[in-house]
Design a protein around this motif. Structure first.
Motif, PDB file in Angstrom:
ATOM      1  N   PRO A 115       0.838  -1.211   0.000  1.00 46.03           N
ATOM      2  CA  PRO A 115       0.000   0.000   0.000  1.00 46.03           C
ATOM      3  C   PRO A 115       0.866   1.251   0.000  1.00 46.03           C
ATOM      4  CG  PRO A 115      -0.112  -1.131   2.111  1.00 46.03           C
ATOM      5  CD  PRO A 115       0.687  -1.998   1.205  1.00 46.03           C
ATOM      6  N   GLY A 116       0.477   2.221  -0.819  1.00 49.09           N
ATOM      7  CA  GLY A 116       1.225   3.471  -0.897  1.00 49.09           C
ATOM      8  C   GLY A 116       2.543   3.356  -1.632  1.00 49.09           C
ATOM      9  N   ALA A 117       2.699   2.374  -2.498  1.00 48.74           N
ATOM     10  CA  ALA A 117       3.953   2.198  -3.233  1.00 48.74           C
ATOM     11  C   ALA A 117       4.148   3.341  -4.224  1.00 48.74           C
ATOM     12  CB  ALA A 117       3.939   0.860  -3.972  1.00 48.74           C
ATOM     13  N   LYS A 118       5.398   3.643  -4.510  1.00 44.91           N
ATOM     14  CA  LYS A 118       5.702   4.735  -5.433  1.00 44.91           C
ATOM     15  C   LYS A 118       5.779   4.289  -6.892  1.00 44.91           C
ATOM     16  CE  LYS A 118       9.581   5.320  -3.045  1.00 44.91           C
ATOM     17  NZ  LYS A 118      10.829   5.847  -2.543  1.00 44.91           N
ATOM     18  N   GLU A 119       5.586   3.000  -7.162  1.00 40.60           N
ATOM     19  CA  GLU A 119       5.674   2.479  -8.527  1.00 40.60           C
ATOM     20  C   GLU A 119       4.738   3.192  -9.518  1.00 40.60           C
ATOM     21  OE1 GLU A 119       5.468  -1.790 -10.898  1.00 40.60           O
ATOM     22  OE2 GLU A 119       4.797  -1.665  -8.837  1.00 40.60           O
ATOM     23  N   PRO A 120       3.447   3.449  -9.200  1.00 41.69           N
ATOM     24  CA  PRO A 120       2.592   4.139 -10.172  1.00 41.69           C
ATOM     25  C   PRO A 120       3.092   5.542 -10.523  1.00 41.69           C
ATOM     26  CG  PRO A 120       1.246   3.086  -8.506  1.00 41.69           C
ATOM     27  CD  PRO A 120       2.670   2.968  -8.057  1.00 41.69           C
ATOM     28  N   ALA A 121       3.567   6.280  -9.536  1.00 40.68           N
ATOM     29  CA  ALA A 121       4.074   7.630  -9.817  1.00 40.68           C
ATOM     30  C   ALA A 121       5.305   7.574 -10.719  1.00 40.68           C
ATOM     31  CB  ALA A 121       4.401   8.347  -8.510  1.00 40.68           C
ATOM     32  N   VAL A 122       6.169   6.606 -10.497  1.00 42.84           N
ATOM     33  CA  VAL A 122       7.364   6.469 -11.336  1.00 42.84           C
ATOM     34  C   VAL A 122       6.978   6.037 -12.752  1.00 42.84           C
ATOM     35  CG1 VAL A 122       9.543   5.208 -11.611  1.00 42.84           C
ATOM     36  CG2 VAL A 122       8.866   6.041  -9.364  1.00 42.84           C
ATOM     37  N   MET A 123       5.977   5.177 -12.877  1.00 40.78           N
ATOM     38  CA  MET A 123       5.526   4.768 -14.209  1.00 40.78           C
ATOM     39  C   MET A 123       4.932   5.962 -14.964  1.00 40.78           C
ATOM     40  SD  MET A 123       4.084   0.926 -13.428  1.00 40.78           S
ATOM     41  CE  MET A 123       2.750   1.128 -14.525  1.00 40.78           C
ATOM     42  N   TYR A 124       4.120   6.773 -14.296  1.00 43.72           N
ATOM     43  CA  TYR A 124       3.600   7.985 -14.922  1.00 43.72           C
ATOM     44  C   TYR A 124       4.733   8.926 -15.312  1.00 43.72           C
ATOM     45  CZ  TYR A 124      -1.290   7.011 -13.709  1.00 43.72           C
ATOM     46  OH  TYR A 124      -2.543   6.476 -13.612  1.00 43.72           O
ATOM     47  N   LEU A 125       5.774   8.968 -14.512  1.00 44.49           N
ATOM     48  CA  LEU A 125       6.923   9.813 -14.810  1.00 44.49           C
ATOM     49  C   LEU A 125       7.605   9.388 -16.112  1.00 44.49           C
ATOM     50  CD1 LEU A 125       8.792  12.100 -13.870  1.00 44.49           C
ATOM     51  CD2 LEU A 125      10.012  10.424 -12.495  1.00 44.49           C
ATOM     52  N   PHE A 126       7.683   8.086 -16.355  1.00 48.21           N
ATOM     53  CA  PHE A 126       8.271   7.617 -17.614  1.00 48.21           C
ATOM     54  C   PHE A 126       7.425   8.003 -18.821  1.00 48.21           C
ATOM     55  CE2 PHE A 126      10.779   4.673 -14.914  1.00 48.21           C
ATOM     56  CZ  PHE A 126      12.029   5.088 -15.352  1.00 48.21           C
TER      57      PHE A 126
END
Length: 155
Positions: A115-126
């Protein structure tokens, strides 16, 4: 200045079709999955919204930080869907994703399903990096602003 804001990048039809799908998919997910949800829950979120710890963003209040996030996620995502000012919009959204991943979620685990992982934000960043580099493509509003007639040489 026009070249900076309205350069559509590639004009290859196949690459432009891929960029169109990416812009619409990415923009739609960001707009409806994140931005509209934040607008609907503004009253609940404004008291506990995180303020980034970097200068000058650390001087914002929690509601102002939430409004800036909403502007990025709704405004920039809408521009990406249209293909209007794509590179600046991708930069704004990429900045918001950098703040989300590396400031707000700095102590969270990197990968899902935590929960609350930063993976989605990093994927959006790419996605944002890709659009900053490539531009919106031939199937965008930005392409309509390109009035430069390239000189062709006939051999």
């Amino acid at each position: 200045m026009k070249k900076f804001f309205f350069d559509c990048g590639t004009r290859d039809p196949l690459a432009s079709s891929g960029l169109l799908l990416m812009r619409i998919g990415f923009g739609w997910m960001m707009l409806y999955g994140h931005g509209i949800a934040k607008i609907q829950n503004f009253e609940k979120l404004k008291a506990t919204w995180a303020v980034p710890g970097v200068f000058p963003l650390n001087f914002m209040s929690s509601p102002v930080s939430l409004m800036a996030t909403i502007c990025a996620e709704v405004g920039a995502a809408s521009l990406l869907i249209l293909g209007l000012m794509t590179r600046p919009a991708a930069f704004v959204l990429g900045f918001a994703m950098c703040v989300a991943a590396f400031q707000v979620l700095a102590h969270s685990p990197m990968y899902l399903p935590a929960p609350g992982a930063k993976e989605p934000a990093v994927m959006y960043l790419f996605f944002c990096f890709t659009l900053i580099i490539t531009g919106a493509g031939k199937w965008s509003v930005d392409a309509g602003f390109d009035t430069d007639k390239r000189r062709r040489r006939w051999r």
